[in-house]
Scaffold this motif. Structure first.
Motif, PDB file in Angstrom:
ATOM      1  N   SER A  25       0.861  -1.180   0.000  1.00 22.76           N
ATOM      2  CA  SER A  25       0.000   0.000   0.000  1.00 22.76           C
ATOM      3  C   SER A  25       0.897   1.230   0.000  1.00 22.76           C
ATOM      4  O   SER A  25       1.916   1.262   0.693  1.00 22.76           O
ATOM      5  CB  SER A  25      -0.908   0.032   1.241  1.00 22.76           C
ATOM      6  N   VAL A  26       0.524   2.220  -0.781  1.00 21.27           N
ATOM      7  CA  VAL A  26       1.273   3.476  -0.855  1.00 21.27           C
ATOM      8  C   VAL A  26       0.277   4.595  -0.609  1.00 21.27           C
ATOM      9  O   VAL A  26      -0.758   4.672  -1.278  1.00 21.27           O
ATOM     10  CB  VAL A  26       1.947   3.655  -2.231  1.00 21.27           C
ATOM     11  N   MET A  27       0.571   5.454   0.365  1.00 19.98           N
ATOM     12  CA  MET A  27      -0.376   6.501   0.731  1.00 19.98           C
ATOM     13  C   MET A  27       0.358   7.670   1.356  1.00 19.98           C
ATOM     14  O   MET A  27       1.552   7.598   1.659  1.00 19.98           O
ATOM     15  CB  MET A  27      -1.418   5.951   1.709  1.00 19.98           C
ATOM     16  N   SER A  28      -0.367   8.749   1.561  1.00 23.15           N
ATOM     17  CA  SER A  28       0.202   9.890   2.263  1.00 23.15           C
ATOM     18  C   SER A  28       0.129   9.637   3.761  1.00 23.15           C
ATOM     19  O   SER A  28      -0.717   8.861   4.245  1.00 23.15           O
ATOM     20  CB  SER A  28      -0.550  11.167   1.916  1.00 23.15           C
ATOM     21  N   LEU A  29       1.002  10.291   4.508  1.00 26.12           N
ATOM     22  CA  LEU A  29       0.956  10.176   5.962  1.00 26.12           C
ATOM     23  C   LEU A  29      -0.373  10.699   6.493  1.00 26.12           C
ATOM     24  O   LEU A  29      -0.939  10.136   7.442  1.00 26.12           O
ATOM     25  CB  LEU A  29       2.116  10.959   6.585  1.00 26.12           C
ATOM     26  N   GLU A  30      -0.896  11.749   5.865  1.00 22.74           N
ATOM     27  CA  GLU A  30      -2.174  12.302   6.305  1.00 22.74           C
ATOM     28  C   GLU A  30      -3.291  11.267   6.194  1.00 22.74           C
ATOM     29  O   GLU A  30      -4.118  11.126   7.106  1.00 22.74           O
ATOM     30  CB  GLU A  30      -2.538  13.542   5.483  1.00 22.74           C
ATOM     31  N   ASP A  31      -3.307  10.518   5.084  1.00 23.81           N
ATOM     32  CA  ASP A  31      -4.325   9.481   4.910  1.00 23.81           C
ATOM     33  C   ASP A  31      -4.168   8.383   5.957  1.00 23.81           C
ATOM     34  O   ASP A  31      -5.151   7.874   6.504  1.00 23.81           O
ATOM     35  CB  ASP A  31      -4.237   8.870   3.515  1.00 23.81           C
ATOM     36  N   LEU A  32      -2.911   8.017   6.238  1.00 24.90           N
ATOM     37  CA  LEU A  32      -2.673   6.974   7.230  1.00 24.90           C
ATOM     38  C   LEU A  32      -3.146   7.413   8.610  1.00 24.90           C
ATOM     39  O   LEU A  32      -3.783   6.643   9.339  1.00 24.90           O
ATOM     40  CB  LEU A  32      -1.184   6.626   7.275  1.00 24.90           C
ATOM     41  N   LEU A  33      -2.854   8.670   8.973  1.00 23.59           N
ATOM     42  CA  LEU A  33      -3.236   9.157  10.298  1.00 23.59           C
ATOM     43  C   LEU A  33      -4.744   9.218  10.466  1.00 23.59           C
ATOM     44  O   LEU A  33      -5.253   9.109  11.587  1.00 23.59           O
ATOM     45  CB  LEU A  33      -2.616  10.538  10.542  1.00 23.59           C
ATOM     46  N   GLU A  34      -5.471   9.384   9.358  1.00 26.42           N
ATOM     47  CA  GLU A  34      -6.926   9.371   9.445  1.00 26.42           C
ATOM     48  C   GLU A  34      -7.466   7.981   9.755  1.00 26.42           C
ATOM     49  O   GLU A  34      -8.553   7.840  10.315  1.00 26.42           O
ATOM     50  CB  GLU A  34      -7.536   9.861   8.122  1.00 26.42           C
TER      51      GLU A  34
END
Length: 299
Positions: A25-34
């Protein structure tokens, strides 16, 4: 011996996003923190997968196996399965995140080493040129992950992840954190070192004798230490001590075992010998280490 799998430290399972069934999975840190509750992030937990984080904006504090890391733009972290981690990103912290299972990467050359070796470095502050190179690879990986081609896309992602891992290996090599990937290294020595690391993870709580591991690996103590010095620049005894010290820090920071019990878990017959060992490796007493990490228990 304490089984960390049985400790009340939650294990976060791998849950793929966007690409069901994919091992990456590849995502932004912001998306992960949500997606991750703040209470879990700030408490000791373990991951059932690999996580690579590149910080692009803002600051935050992370702890990996009780080592505290201050992160800012250009910070690169690699959390491996079953390492004990805590995170405290500040508001406004941004970054890029790669999550992947142990089975997803392509079979790599021996020069890359054991991907889940907990003694390998977990943090780098990238230079401007390193950050530019890593950022370009992340752009390619992110774009491919967002693509709609599934079958060939998975192969592309595996190859691009290999480039990421090789880039990290080169950063380690260039900084002499880990000497892997030097063409001068004899692959037989790399193989010996990797077998030693696997054996050490199984046996470090029973013995710290180099001779024991050399016999188990059917080589001489000199050959084993030479392989260790070739690959990571330290002796076999140094590798053994580092692994024991890591487990000592884990036990002291994340269990309420009396210090004497911790010493016995790690094969020390005398608490005083364990204390001397810990001071030499960590530069503080076990009790002081516990107090630093908020464990008010010196039994």
């Amino acid at each position: 011996m304490v089984d960390f799998a049985r400790l009340p430290i939650p294990v976060v399972p791998y849950t793929p996003v966007c690409r069901s069934g994919s091992g990456i999975s590849v995502m932004s840190l912001e998306d992960l923190l949500e997606k991750v509750p703040q209470t879990l992030l700030s408490s000791p937990h373990r991951l059932g997968f690999h996580e690579i984080l590149l910080v692009t904006e803002g600051t935050g504090m992370f702890s990996i196996d009780s080592t505290r890391i201050e992160c800012g733009p250009g910070s690169l972290l690699w959390v491996r399965p079953n390492q004990i981690v805590q995170g405290a990103p500040q508001p406004g912290m941004k970054g890029e995140v790669i999550l992947f299972t142990e089975a997803f990467p392509l079979r790599m050359q021996a020069t890359v080493g054991i991907l889940d070796d907990v003694l390998r470095p977990s943090f780098w502050q990238l230079t401007e040129s390193e950050l530019g190179q890593f950022g370009r690879i992340m752009d390619l990986l992110r774009d491919e992950f967002r693509g709609i081609e599934l079958e060939l896309g998975e192969h592309m992602l595996q190859h691009l992840l290999s480039v990421v891992l090789l880039t990290v290996t080169r950063i380690c090599r260039d900084r002499q954190d880990y000497r892997l990937a030097h063409h001068e290294i004899d692959h037989r020595e790399l193989e010996l070192f990797q077998r030693f690391r696997l054996d050490l993870d199984r046996s470090f709580h029973r013995t710290r004798r180099v001779e024991y591991y050399a016999t188990a690996l059917n080589c001489t103590s000199h050959a084993l230490s030479r392989a260790c010095r070739t690959v990571i620049g330290t002796s076999a005894k140094g590798v053994i001590d580092a692994r024991v010290a890591l487990e000592a820090r884990r036990l002291l920071a994340h269990t309420r075992l009396p210090i004497g019990a911790v010493a016995r878990q790690l094969g020390f017959t005398e608490v005083s010998n364990f204390t001397k060992f810990f001071i030499r490796l960590v530069q503080m007493t076990p009790g002081a280490f516990r107090r630093v990490h908020g464990v008010n228990f010196d039994g």
